[in-house]
Design a protein around this motif. Structure first.
Motif, PDB file in Angstrom:
ATOM      1  N   VAL A 264      65.191  43.085  91.584  1.00  0.00           N
ATOM      2  CA  VAL A 264      64.374  44.406  92.170  1.00  0.00           C
ATOM      3  C   VAL A 264      63.506  44.119  93.186  1.00  0.00           C
ATOM      4  N   SER A 265      63.174  43.225  93.909  1.00  0.00           N
ATOM      5  CA  SER A 265      62.190  42.852  95.075  1.00  0.00           C
ATOM      6  C   SER A 265      63.002  44.008  96.044  1.00  0.00           C
TER       7      SER A 265
ATOM      8  N   VAL B  68      58.616  36.592  95.852  1.00  0.00           N
ATOM      9  CA  VAL B  68      58.185  37.346  96.542  1.00  0.00           C
ATOM     10  C   VAL B  68      57.096  36.419  97.246  1.00  0.00           C
TER      11      VAL B  68
ATOM     12  N   ALA C  39      53.852  40.082 102.944  1.00  0.00           N
ATOM     13  CA  ALA C  39      53.466  39.946 101.567  1.00  0.00           C
ATOM     14  C   ALA C  39      53.545  38.857 100.845  1.00  0.00           C
TER      15      ALA C  39
ATOM     16  N   LEU D 126      61.088  52.576  97.920  1.00  0.00           N
ATOM     17  CA  LEU D 126      59.919  53.417  98.074  1.00  0.00           C
ATOM     18  C   LEU D 126      60.219  53.547  99.083  1.00  0.00           C
TER      19      LEU D 126
ATOM     20  N   LEU E 243      53.922  47.201  96.135  1.00  0.00           N
ATOM     21  CA  LEU E 243      54.143  48.101  94.680  1.00  0.00           C
ATOM     22  C   LEU E 243      55.541  46.917  94.673  1.00  0.00           C
ATOM     23  N   SER E 244      56.443  47.038  94.963  1.00  0.00           N
ATOM     24  CA  SER E 244      57.962  45.839  95.559  1.00  0.00           C
ATOM     25  C   SER E 244      57.436  44.205  95.281  1.00  0.00           C
ATOM     26  N   TRP E 245      56.459  44.276  96.055  1.00  0.00           N
ATOM     27  CA  TRP E 245      55.613  42.558  95.640  1.00  0.00           C
ATOM     28  C   TRP E 245      55.657  42.594  93.964  1.00  0.00           C
ATOM     29  N   LEU E 246      54.760  43.302  93.884  1.00  0.00           N
ATOM     30  CA  LEU E 246      54.732  43.222  92.269  1.00  0.00           C
ATOM     31  C   LEU E 246      55.455  44.027  91.422  1.00  0.00           C
ATOM     32  N   ALA E 247      56.113  44.305  91.622  1.00  0.00           N
ATOM     33  CA  ALA E 247      57.579  44.921  90.536  1.00  0.00           C
ATOM     34  C   ALA E 247      58.058  43.288  90.600  1.00  0.00           C
TER      35      ALA E 247
ATOM     36  N   SER F 278      63.361  47.803  94.704  1.00  0.00           N
ATOM     37  CA  SER F 278      62.572  48.574  94.753  1.00  0.00           C
ATOM     38  C   SER F 278      61.865  48.472  96.441  1.00  0.00           C
ATOM     39  N   GLY F 279      61.630  48.117  96.755  1.00  0.00           N
ATOM     40  CA  GLY F 279      61.376  47.977  98.131  1.00  0.00           C
ATOM     41  C   GLY F 279      61.926  49.506  99.041  1.00  0.00           C
TER      42      GLY F 279
ATOM     43  N   VAL G 219      47.163  38.473  89.679  1.00  0.00           N
ATOM     44  CA  VAL G 219      47.839  39.400  89.244  1.00  0.00           C
ATOM     45  C   VAL G 219      48.439  38.569  87.524  1.00  0.00           C
TER      46      VAL G 219
ATOM     47  N   LYS H  73      62.292  41.814 102.474  1.00  0.00           N
ATOM     48  CA  LYS H  73      60.895  40.732 102.739  1.00  0.00           C
ATOM     49  C   LYS H  73      60.350  39.406 102.225  1.00  0.00           C
ATOM     50  N   SER H  74      61.112  39.560 101.077  1.00  0.00           N
ATOM     51  CA  SER H  74      60.698  38.689  99.617  1.00  0.00           C
ATOM     52  C   SER H  74      60.880  37.103 100.343  1.00  0.00           C
TER      53      SER H  74
END
Lengths: 235, 125
Positions: free
Chosen positions: A109-110, A192, A162, A117, B93-97, A113-114, A173, A134-135
């Motif tokens: 997902v990281s 993350v 990050a 986006l 956003l991808s950090w949050l996801a 989605s990175g 969060v 980046k994670s």
């Protein structure tokens, strides 16, 4: 060029000293602020060291003569994360399956989605490839970026960002999302926000810290496997 | 302390050797971490052992070690100004996801396993 200028530019002393002073000021600010989440020592150190380098007319390469000596200890510190994990080993068996499912999915997902986006918001391919790992923890993200054709030195900035975001706001969060189990919180943090987030977790709670460290290691591994695959399919 | 740092470096070195030698995609220090974990499980050293105390000391200042790479941000002012939207948007956003998916999946799986076995874990303080 004066002798003083010469010493500043070439001696590793400059970078080591600037780093220690910046971090020390960061610790003081953290204490003054009563442990405010925004007062992350690494963030304050950058805000102190950046202007000092400009004032002394030093570039980043010159700073790294000494900075690299401090950064070297990231290696043994990663190994040292085995110790909090060893103290929490009794939690491990129950977490084995959730971990082996959630961490690869979280990594996927990281990464996806990175990349998506960055593309959607108008970044180019090089930026997309640089965002992908980046994670993972900084040294590993650099290796991966280099391998897939991103910008290795820029990814260091992304991973640190990050990490700092995680150290500042991940606990709040996760409270909002209803993630309360200490082990789940640690695993999510490490997935993350790698070592910078782990340092916050270690200060918050030993269980969170141990699982964040473990998660950071496994996420680094998962990221190094996932990024080349995703890059191949996401053209 | 000296003993502790030495052992950490020994485990890192063995990890790096294995990573290179076997061409593993895993970073050397991570292999070193797993090896040290196994060694600790087998040997069960007392709390005052050098490797435990050295590790605790090093980890207390973990953020210090990230300062040099973090300072590198200053060299990217121009890129960050020009591409600020994809960078901040993508990062946040991808950090949050990633955080939400990992944390919620683990929570869900623990809850499924412990269904009927009382509350899961501790509450945050």
């Amino acid at each position: 060029m004066s002798d003083v200028q010469d010493l500043l530019r070439t001696s590793p002393l400059t970078g080591v000293l600037l780093t220690l002073v910046g971090y020390r000021i960061g610790l003081e600010v953290k204490r003054w602020s009563g442990n405010h989440p925004l007062a992350q020592p690494v963030l304050i150190a950058v805000l102190v060291i950046g202007p000092l380098l400009w004032l002394l007319d030093l570039d980043y390469e010159e700073y790294l003569n000494g900075g690299a000596i401090i950064a070297f200890f990231l290696g043994p510190a990663t190994v040292a994360l085995a110790v909090p994990l060893y103290r929490q080993a009794h939690h491990l068996r129950e977490l084995l399956v959730p971990m082996l499912v959630a961490l690869p999915i979280g990594t996927l997902v990281s990464v996806v989605s990175g990349m998506v986006l960055v593309r959607a918001l108008g970044g180019d391919r090089a930026l997309e490839l640089t965002m992908a790992p980046k994670s993972a923890t900084t040294p590993i993200a650099i290796q991966i970026t280099d391998q897939v054709g991103g910008i290795p030195s820029l990814v260091a900035a992304f991973t640190i960002a990050a990490g700092i975001i995680g150290a500042i706001c991940a606990p709040a969060v996760m409270d909002l999302l209803g993630i309360r189990d200490r082990r789940a919180r640690g695993l999510a943090m490490g997935a993350v926000s790698h070592g910078v987030g782990t340092s916050r977790s270690l200060h918050d709670n030993p269980t969170e810290g141990a699982f964040s460290g473990l998660s950071m290691g496994l996420t680094a591994l998962a990221t190094s496997l996932v990024v080349p695959l995703v890059v191949h399919f996401l053209r | 302390m000296l003993n502790g740092i030495m052992w950490l470096l020994v485990f890192q070195f063995v990890g790096e050797l294995l990573a290179r030698g076997l061409d593993l995609p895993v970073p050397g220090p991570v292999i070193g971490m797993l090896l040290l974990f196994i060694a600790l499980q087998v040997r069960r050293p007392p709390e005052q052992a050098g490797v435990l105390r050295g590790s605790d000391r090093l980890l207390r200042h973990l953020q210090l070690l990230f300062v040099p790479p973090a300072v590198g941000v200053i060299t990217y002012g121009a890129v960050l100004r020009e591409d600020w939207l994809p960078i901040t948007g993508g990062l946040l956003l991808s950090w949050l996801a990633g955080l939400a998916v990992t944390g919620l999946l683990v929570t869900l799986m623990l809850r499924l396993r412990n269904r009927g076995a009382g509350p899961v874990g501790e509450q945050p303080s």
